[in-house]
Write an enzyme that holds these catalytic residues in place. Structure first.
Site, PDB file in Angstrom:
ATOM      1  N   ALA A  24      54.041  44.286  38.453  1.00  0.00           N
ATOM      2  CA  ALA A  24      54.071  42.864  38.088  1.00  0.00           C
ATOM      3  C   ALA A  24      53.170  42.577  36.889  1.00  0.00           C
ATOM      4  CB  ALA A  24      53.666  42.020  39.287  1.00  0.00           C
ATOM      5  N   GLU A  42      47.127  38.142  39.537  1.00  0.00           N
ATOM      6  CA  GLU A  42      47.415  39.552  39.219  1.00  0.00           C
ATOM      7  C   GLU A  42      46.185  40.253  38.642  1.00  0.00           C
ATOM      8  OE1 GLU A  42      50.009  41.239  39.831  1.00  0.00           O
ATOM      9  OE2 GLU A  42      51.661  39.830  40.055  1.00  0.00           O
ATOM     10  N   GLN A 101      43.826  24.131   4.875  1.00  0.00           N
ATOM     11  CA  GLN A 101      43.361  25.490   5.177  1.00  0.00           C
ATOM     12  C   GLN A 101      42.996  25.674   6.651  1.00  0.00           C
ATOM     13  OE1 GLN A 101      40.176  26.474   2.506  1.00  0.00           O
ATOM     14  NE2 GLN A 101      41.516  26.638   0.738  1.00  0.00           N
ATOM     15  N   LEU A 147      49.020  19.911  17.303  1.00  0.00           N
ATOM     16  CA  LEU A 147      49.909  18.770  17.575  1.00  0.00           C
ATOM     17  C   LEU A 147      49.152  17.461  17.808  1.00  0.00           C
ATOM     18  CD1 LEU A 147      51.999  21.116  17.954  1.00  0.00           C
ATOM     19  CD2 LEU A 147      53.122  19.610  19.593  1.00  0.00           C
TER      20      LEU A 147
HETATM   21  P1  TGC Z   1      39.660  51.345  44.699  1.00  0.00           P
HETATM   22  O1  TGC Z   1      38.684  52.033  45.626  1.00  0.00           O
HETATM   23  O2  TGC Z   1      39.451  51.438  43.232  1.00  0.00           O
HETATM   24  O3  TGC Z   1      41.134  51.883  45.008  1.00  0.00           O
HETATM   25  C1  TGC Z   1      41.666  51.883  46.315  1.00  0.00           C
HETATM   26  C2  TGC Z   1      42.905  52.770  46.294  1.00  0.00           C
HETATM   27  O4  TGC Z   1      43.886  52.201  45.419  1.00  0.00           O
HETATM   28  C3  TGC Z   1      44.167  53.114  44.345  1.00  0.00           C
HETATM   29  N1  TGC Z   1      44.339  52.306  43.128  1.00  0.00           N
HETATM   30  C4  TGC Z   1      45.525  52.077  42.555  1.00  0.00           C
HETATM   31  N2  TGC Z   1      46.749  52.518  42.875  1.00  0.00           N
HETATM   32  C5  TGC Z   1      47.748  52.105  42.091  1.00  0.00           C
HETATM   33  N3  TGC Z   1      47.581  51.287  41.040  1.00  0.00           N
HETATM   34  C6  TGC Z   1      46.361  50.835  40.702  1.00  0.00           C
HETATM   35  N4  TGC Z   1      46.228  50.019  39.664  1.00  0.00           N
HETATM   36  C7  TGC Z   1      45.268  51.220  41.471  1.00  0.00           C
HETATM   37  N5  TGC Z   1      43.934  50.959  41.432  1.00  0.00           N
HETATM   38  C8  TGC Z   1      43.377  51.632  42.449  1.00  0.00           C
HETATM   39  C9  TGC Z   1      42.985  54.037  44.290  1.00  0.00           C
HETATM   40  O5  TGC Z   1      43.340  55.273  43.709  1.00  0.00           O
HETATM   41  C10 TGC Z   1      42.654  54.174  45.762  1.00  0.00           C
HETATM   42  O6  TGC Z   1      43.632  55.010  46.331  1.00  0.00           O
HETATM   43  P2  TGC Z   1      43.263  56.027  47.527  1.00  0.00           P
HETATM   44  O7  TGC Z   1      44.581  56.633  47.903  1.00  0.00           O
HETATM   45  O8  TGC Z   1      42.282  56.989  46.957  1.00  0.00           O
HETATM   46  O9  TGC Z   1      42.656  55.185  48.622  1.00  0.00           O
HETATM   47  O10 TGC Z   1      39.780  49.849  45.161  1.00  0.00           O
HETATM   48  P3  TGC Z   1      38.714  48.656  45.143  1.00  0.00           P
HETATM   49  O11 TGC Z   1      38.686  48.063  46.505  1.00  0.00           O
HETATM   50  O12 TGC Z   1      37.425  49.111  44.526  1.00  0.00           O
HETATM   51  O13 TGC Z   1      39.422  47.584  44.187  1.00  0.00           O
HETATM   52  C11 TGC Z   1      39.673  47.826  42.857  1.00  0.00           C
HETATM   53  C12 TGC Z   1      40.157  46.513  42.168  1.00  0.00           C
HETATM   54  C13 TGC Z   1      39.048  45.482  42.135  1.00  0.00           C
HETATM   55  C14 TGC Z   1      40.504  46.904  40.748  1.00  0.00           C
HETATM   56  C15 TGC Z   1      41.384  45.940  42.878  1.00  0.00           C
HETATM   57  O14 TGC Z   1      41.081  45.509  44.131  1.00  0.00           O
HETATM   58  C16 TGC Z   1      42.041  44.805  42.122  1.00  0.00           C
HETATM   59  O15 TGC Z   1      42.884  45.051  41.268  1.00  0.00           O
HETATM   60  N6  TGC Z   1      41.708  43.511  42.443  1.00  0.00           N
HETATM   61  C17 TGC Z   1      42.430  42.365  41.917  1.00  0.00           C
HETATM   62  C18 TGC Z   1      43.322  41.794  42.993  1.00  0.00           C
HETATM   63  C19 TGC Z   1      44.605  41.259  42.458  1.00  0.00           C
HETATM   64  O16 TGC Z   1      45.041  41.556  41.347  1.00  0.00           O
HETATM   65  N7  TGC Z   1      45.322  40.488  43.267  1.00  0.00           N
HETATM   66  C20 TGC Z   1      46.605  40.005  42.893  1.00  0.00           C
HETATM   67  C21 TGC Z   1      47.316  39.400  44.080  1.00  0.00           C
HETATM   68  S1  TGC Z   1      49.089  39.227  43.853  1.00  0.00           S
HETATM   69  C22 TGC Z   1      49.249  38.027  42.690  1.00  0.00           C
HETATM   70  O17 TGC Z   1      48.357  37.532  42.108  1.00  0.00           O
HETATM   71  C23 TGC Z   1      50.641  37.630  42.425  1.00  0.00           C
HETATM   72  S2  TGC Z   1      50.859  36.382  41.259  1.00  0.00           S
HETATM   73  C24 TGC Z   1      52.490  36.633  41.000  1.00  0.00           C
HETATM   74  C25 TGC Z   1      53.163  35.676  40.151  1.00  0.00           C
HETATM   75  O18 TGC Z   1      53.327  34.497  40.542  1.00  0.00           O
HETATM   76  O19 TGC Z   1      53.627  36.113  39.051  1.00  0.00           O
HETATM   77  P1  FAD Z   2      37.793  35.104  43.187  1.00  0.00           P
HETATM   78  O1  FAD Z   2      38.112  36.525  43.477  1.00  0.00           O
HETATM   79  O2  FAD Z   2      36.989  34.360  44.177  1.00  0.00           O
HETATM   80  O3  FAD Z   2      37.075  35.037  41.762  1.00  0.00           O
HETATM   81  C1  FAD Z   2      36.366  33.880  41.310  1.00  0.00           C
HETATM   82  C2  FAD Z   2      35.689  34.236  39.984  1.00  0.00           C
HETATM   83  O4  FAD Z   2      34.758  35.317  40.184  1.00  0.00           O
HETATM   84  C3  FAD Z   2      36.685  34.740  38.936  1.00  0.00           C
HETATM   85  O5  FAD Z   2      36.303  34.296  37.657  1.00  0.00           O
HETATM   86  C4  FAD Z   2      36.547  36.248  39.016  1.00  0.00           C
HETATM   87  O6  FAD Z   2      36.898  36.913  37.816  1.00  0.00           O
HETATM   88  C5  FAD Z   2      35.055  36.394  39.306  1.00  0.00           C
HETATM   89  N1  FAD Z   2      34.740  37.664  39.957  1.00  0.00           N
HETATM   90  C6  FAD Z   2      35.127  38.100  41.181  1.00  0.00           C
HETATM   91  N2  FAD Z   2      34.667  39.346  41.410  1.00  0.00           N
HETATM   92  C7  FAD Z   2      33.975  39.710  40.295  1.00  0.00           C
HETATM   93  C8  FAD Z   2      33.263  40.883  39.901  1.00  0.00           C
HETATM   94  N3  FAD Z   2      33.181  41.964  40.695  1.00  0.00           N
HETATM   95  N4  FAD Z   2      32.685  40.885  38.680  1.00  0.00           N
HETATM   96  C9  FAD Z   2      32.771  39.822  37.852  1.00  0.00           C
HETATM   97  N5  FAD Z   2      33.435  38.673  38.168  1.00  0.00           N
HETATM   98  C10 FAD Z   2      34.034  38.633  39.374  1.00  0.00           C
HETATM   99  N6  FAD Z   2      48.177  36.242  45.447  1.00  0.00           N
HETATM  100  C11 FAD Z   2      49.072  36.942  46.190  1.00  0.00           C
HETATM  101  O7  FAD Z   2      48.717  37.791  46.985  1.00  0.00           O
HETATM  102  N7  FAD Z   2      50.411  36.706  46.053  1.00  0.00           N
HETATM  103  C12 FAD Z   2      50.909  35.786  45.197  1.00  0.00           C
HETATM  104  O8  FAD Z   2      52.131  35.621  45.088  1.00  0.00           O
HETATM  105  C13 FAD Z   2      49.976  35.014  44.421  1.00  0.00           C
HETATM  106  N8  FAD Z   2      50.432  34.036  43.606  1.00  0.00           N
HETATM  107  C14 FAD Z   2      49.521  33.214  42.968  1.00  0.00           C
HETATM  108  C15 FAD Z   2      49.978  32.098  42.272  1.00  0.00           C
HETATM  109  C16 FAD Z   2      49.075  31.248  41.656  1.00  0.00           C
HETATM  110  C17 FAD Z   2      49.577  30.030  40.948  1.00  0.00           C
HETATM  111  C18 FAD Z   2      47.688  31.538  41.701  1.00  0.00           C
HETATM  112  C19 FAD Z   2      46.706  30.640  41.005  1.00  0.00           C
HETATM  113  C20 FAD Z   2      47.226  32.629  42.396  1.00  0.00           C
HETATM  114  C21 FAD Z   2      48.137  33.473  43.057  1.00  0.00           C
HETATM  115  N9  FAD Z   2      47.697  34.554  43.837  1.00  0.00           N
HETATM  116  C22 FAD Z   2      48.600  35.288  44.574  1.00  0.00           C
HETATM  117  C23 FAD Z   2      46.261  34.766  44.050  1.00  0.00           C
HETATM  118  C24 FAD Z   2      45.570  35.465  42.886  1.00  0.00           C
HETATM  119  O9  FAD Z   2      45.912  36.800  42.826  1.00  0.00           O
HETATM  120  C25 FAD Z   2      44.052  35.266  43.060  1.00  0.00           C
HETATM  121  O10 FAD Z   2      43.794  33.918  42.770  1.00  0.00           O
HETATM  122  C26 FAD Z   2      43.252  36.188  42.174  1.00  0.00           C
HETATM  123  O11 FAD Z   2      43.380  37.536  42.590  1.00  0.00           O
HETATM  124  C27 FAD Z   2      41.754  35.803  42.145  1.00  0.00           C
HETATM  125  O12 FAD Z   2      41.244  35.592  43.415  1.00  0.00           O
HETATM  126  P2  FAD Z   2      40.442  34.232  43.761  1.00  0.00           P
HETATM  127  O13 FAD Z   2      41.244  33.096  43.262  1.00  0.00           O
HETATM  128  O14 FAD Z   2      40.114  34.292  45.195  1.00  0.00           O
HETATM  129  O15 FAD Z   2      39.148  34.302  42.869  1.00  0.00           O
END
Ligand code: TGC
Ligand code: FAD
Length: 407
Positions: free
Chosen positions: A265, A386, A302, A361
């Site tokens: 994604a 994400e 500019q 704008l």
């Molecule tokens: P860490 O210990 O680094 O890794 C745990 C396990 O995961 C593996 N791994 C990955 N695998 C695939 N792709 C990646 N990018 C990976 N990164 C890590 C890693 O190798 C390990 O595997 P294993 O088999 O050895 O256990 O994990 P951590 O707990 O320290 O976390 C790392 C961190 C902070 C980077 C990760 O938690 C993270 O990316 N946090 C951000 C959460 C996030 O992006 N949430 C999104 C929710 S979904 C969403 O927002 C949908 S919006 C959709 C829309 O409307 O478009």
């Molecule tokens: P937090 O994790 O509480 O972060 C708050 C602030 O602290 C941020 O500025 C962050 O960067 C900072 N921060 C946190 N940890 C650290 C660190 N270690 N070092 C430095 N700074 C840090 N999630 C899903 O699972 N599925 C979905 O479909 C989905 N859709 C979404 C749609 C919308 C419109 C929005 C707004 C969010 C959606 N999300 C979804 C959730 C989204 O993935 C989370 O909002 C995002 O991962 C951040 O988590 P949080 O909002 O709890 O912020």
């Protein structure tokens, strides 16, 4: 040697000045030339759909806070749902084609691209990659047709950037699992027929398919959003929710499961953000050429030109990043750090472009008559979901230094 090089440069620059025409302001680097015929066709088809079917209605949907569900059959008809997946009714197109589609959808509205990202990359992808044959046969064809909508539940109220701290649990009980917990901010949650839910089990984090209507599963939509208003965002509640054990995704265990879906994604977002940026730049450029102040078009000042020059430069850079990322993905060479780099750069620059375009704008920029504030507000979510901008900074930092600065 030195003389020879200078001579070559002089020759080629003479040739350039004689033959090259001014490139179009929206494709200064002829990125179009880097695309195949099929890729251009996908891009142009989606661009036409967005122009004809999305742009006329999206402002009203944004204002009303509604997702244009009526477009789902058309989006599916274009083959955009799970379009980069093979078989099971999916189009099986390349990563670059998928990216170009995301770019064009988000040039319309981030909510539309979100819908397609979540359906294809966060709901269909885990079933395709980690599901049993039965799960694939059951869900993927209707999802590709847009007859079944999916969502992806990872984030929780107390667990956002650190999904490993999730509290949702799945307890084994005979041939069932029993889910308890809450997922928050879930795109498509309120309209989903099937939720891909990540929960802690005695065996680590696992993915589960939970059907709408299952007792103990309910959702409630998030209201009063000022961003991604043309998108459904919901909370999912699980209270002693019993599902068949066969609904667990058998192919993955641990955080690697959901993070692999995020790779897919985030890839689409890197492309999508450049679409939103392009729209803002085009609108600002057009406006600057026609808006007259102090007896001159504002494009002649500019300070305005500097804003437009930065937007044009960042757009070229973002598009080249996205395209090379796509080529790497199609070659099987993509690494998550490259995805983080492109997601971070392209979203932060798109947001900056949208804010600067709004300023070009003037007062008109704050209305829904123009798409810029809508994009700018949407991009605030894209900057956060994400993986926030900070999280991607730390992912890149960890990859290049070997040091973990998350905790
Ligand atoms: P860490 O210990 O680094 O890794 C745990 C396990 O995961 C593996 N791994 C990955 N695998 C695939 N792709 C990646 N990018 C990976 N990164 C890590 C890693 O190798 C390990 O595997 P294993 O088999 O050895 O256990 O994990 P951590 O707990 O320290 O976390 C790392 C961190 C902070 C980077 C990760 O938690 C993270 O990316 N946090 C951000 C959460 C996030 O992006 N949430 C999104 C929710 S979904 C969403 O927002 C949908 S919006 C959709 C829309 O409307 O478009
Ligand atoms: P937090 O994790 O509480 O972060 C708050 C602030 O602290 C941020 O500025 C962050 O960067 C900072 N921060 C946190 N940890 C650290 C660190 N270690 N070092 C430095 N700074 C840090 N999630 C899903 O699972 N599925 C979905 O479909 C989905 N859709 C979404 C749609 C919308 C419109 C929005 C707004 C969010 C959606 N999300 C979804 C959730 C989204 O993935 C989370 O909002 C995002 O991962 C951040 O988590 P949080 O909002 O709890 O912020």
């Amino acid at each position: 040697m030195y003389h020879h090089e200078r001579h070559t440069i002089t020759m080629s620059s003479t040739k350039t000045s004689q033959q090259a025409l001014m490139p179009p302001a929206t494709d200064l680097y002829y990125i179009d030339h880097l695309l195949s015929e099929e890729e251009r066709m996908v891009r142009d088809t989606v661009r036409k759909f967005v122009g004809e079917r999305v742009l006329p209605i999206i402002g009203d949907h944004f204002e009303a806070g509604t997702f244009p569900r009526e477009l789902i059959p058309e989006i599916a008809g274009l083959g955009l749902l799970g379009m980069h997946l093979e078989g099971y009714g999916c189009a099986g197109l390349s990563a670059v084609c998928y990216g170009l589609a995301c770019q064009e959808l988000e040039a319309g509205d981030s909510g539309l691209r979100s819908f397609v990202s979540v359906q294809g990359s966060l709901a269909m992808f885990p079933i395709h990659k980690f599901g049993s044959e039965e799960q694939k046969q059951r869900w993927l064809p209707p999802m590709a047709r847009g007859e079944a909508i999916g969502c992806f539940g990872l984030t929780e109220p107390d667990s956002g950037s650190d999904p490993g701290s999730m509290r949702t649990t799945a307890r084994r009980d005979g041939d069932s699992y029993i889910l308890n917990g809450t997922k928050m901010w879930i795109t498509n949650g309120g309209i989903a027929d099937i939720a891909v839910v990540w929960a802690k089990t005695g065996d680590g984090i696992r993915g589960f398919l939970v059907e709408r209507g299952t007792p103990g599963f309910s959702s409630s939509d998030v209201h009063h959003k000022l961003s991604l208003r043309a998108s459904v965002t919901s909370e999912l509640h699980f209270e002693e929710c019993r599902i068949p054990a066969a609904n667990m995704l058998p192919g993955v265990r641990g955080l690697r499961g959901p993070l692999s879906c995020l790779d897919e994604a985030r890839y689409g977002i890197a492309w999508g953000a450049s679409g939103a940026a392009r729209t803002c730049y085009e609108v600002a450029l057009d406006y600057a050429k026609t808006r007259v102040q102090f007896d001159r078009p504002i494009a002649s000042f500019q300070l305005v030109q500097e804003k437009l020059a930065i937007m044009a430069t960042e757009l070229v850079k973002a598009q080249l990043l996205a395209l090379q990322l796509g080529r790497l993905k199609d070659e099987g060479l993509i690494h998550p750090v490259q995805i983080s780099l492109a997601k971070r750069n392209n979203v932060r620059e798109a947001l900056r472009t949208a804010r600067e375009a709004r300023s070009v704008l003037g007062a008109n920029g704050i209305t829904l008559e123009y798409p810029i504030s809508r994009h700018s507000n949407n991009l605030e979510s894209v900057y956060t979901y994400e993986g926030t901008d900070d999280i991607h900074t730390l992912i890149i930092g960890q990859a290049i230094t070997g040091q973990n600065a998350f905790s």
